[in-house]
Design a protein around this motif. Structure first.
Motif, PDB file in Angstrom:
ATOM      1  N   ASP A   1      -0.315   3.937  -1.595  1.00 16.38           N
ATOM      2  CA  ASP A   1      -0.098   4.886  -0.507  1.00 16.38           C
ATOM      3  C   ASP A   1      -0.892   6.160  -0.771  1.00 16.38           C
ATOM      4  O   ASP A   1      -0.472   7.037  -1.507  1.00 16.38           O
ATOM      5  CB  ASP A   1       1.403   5.186  -0.396  1.00 16.38           C
TER       6      ASP A   1
ATOM      7  N   SER B   1      -5.342   3.515   0.513  1.00 14.79           N
ATOM      8  CA  SER B   1      -4.126   2.870   1.007  1.00 14.79           C
ATOM      9  C   SER B   1      -4.397   1.387   1.192  1.00 14.79           C
ATOM     10  O   SER B   1      -5.364   1.000   1.852  1.00 14.79           O
ATOM     11  CB  SER B   1      -3.663   3.495   2.329  1.00 14.79           C
TER      12      SER B   1
ATOM     13  N   THR C   1       2.146  -1.716  -2.801  1.00 15.38           N
ATOM     14  CA  THR C   1       1.571  -0.790  -1.823  1.00 15.38           C
ATOM     15  C   THR C   1       0.915   0.394  -2.522  1.00 15.38           C
ATOM     16  O   THR C   1       1.544   1.061  -3.355  1.00 15.38           O
ATOM     17  CB  THR C   1       2.656  -0.262  -0.862  1.00 15.38           C
TER      18      THR C   1
END
Length: 260
Positions: free
Chosen positions: A7, A23, A5
């Motif tokens: 972020d 993101s 991920t």
């Protein structure tokens, strides 16, 4: 394999913002394509994962935990491996194929591989990428570009990563052998449950291997979704421009297994 991920990741070089609050998620067991023109920030995003680009904002997570500690991977078990664009420079020309792979082999601290065990693991990895185990004794200069990229893939898998980043891995290859490498990527995804961030400027290549696509423009993701939707029914003008600039069609020789 695992979920990667990004972020709200921001990367700057001096006063220049290369990535602006990006993101993106690479789900467990899937291949996510990242496309965009040269200079859009694709390779910078890849380098940020392995600590080769400074992250000034946001964070990069693997299964919910920060992937980097003090800017570098720790230990022999690297959760993320990277395969680079140029198979001619990614391998040390002075080391045999076997030595290059052995250098990256994962070994628990409590376990020491015997010489026979190391040879067996190198052979297994070479056969996994459709190369004969006898190639272990050869130098990179004795191999074709496609064979070198297969060795690079084997080396990436030697550390038992939880995710692989492929940065333009077919762009330096002849069109006639690109399909063989792409078929191998798809095969690894099926057989190993491989999670991969697949970076390319070639939308036809991404269409063939990726289940999802993210489009990066000027350091920002402007479109993201299932491949069939993003490349079949693009919503953003930039995505439409990328598609319009590439002749219609699919990667060469991807419908049949070929050997390079």
């Amino acid at each position: 394999m695992s979920e990667l991920t990004f972020d709200h990741v921001t990367v700057r070089y001096g006063a220049s913002t290369v990535l602006d609050e990006v993101s993106l998620t690479v789900p467990d067991g899937e291949i996510v394509g990242l496309v965009g023109e040269s200079g859009s920030g694709k390779s910078t995003l890849a380098k940020a994962v392995v600590g080769l680009a400074p992250v000034h904002g946001g964070q990069i997570l693997l299964d919910g935990a920060p992937i980097l500690q003090r800017g570098r991977m720790r230990g022999r078990h690297r959760p993320v491996s990277m395969v680079f664009q140029d198979p001619f420079s990614s391998l040390d020309p002075r080391m045999t194929v076997g030595e290059s792979i052995a250098e990256a082999l994962y070994r628990p601290r409590t376990e020491r591989l015997s010489r026979a065990g190391r040879r067996a693991e190198i052979t297994r990895l070479l056969e996994l990428v459709h190369l004969d185990g006898g190639r272990a004794a050869q130098l990179p200069g004795q191999l074709s570009g496609g064979q070198r990229q297969r060795v690079a893939l084997a080396r990436a898998l030697a550390g038992r990563p939880r995710l692989v980043i492929a940065d333009e891995i077919t762009s330096a290859l002849d069109v006639s052998v690109q399909g063989a490498v792409l078929n191998l990527v798809r095969e690894m995804q099926r057989e190993l449950g491989l999670s991969m961030l697949f970076i390319s400027h070639n939308l036809a290549v991404v269409r063939y291997v990726a289940s999802q696509v993210a489009v990066l423009e000027g350091g920002r993701i402007v479109e993201h979704g299932p491949t069939v939707d993003v490349l079949g029914r693009p919503q953003h003008d930039y995505t439409r421009q990328l598609l319009a600039a590439i002749p219609g069609g699919r990667p060469t020789q991807t419908t049949k297994e070929t050997r390079a």
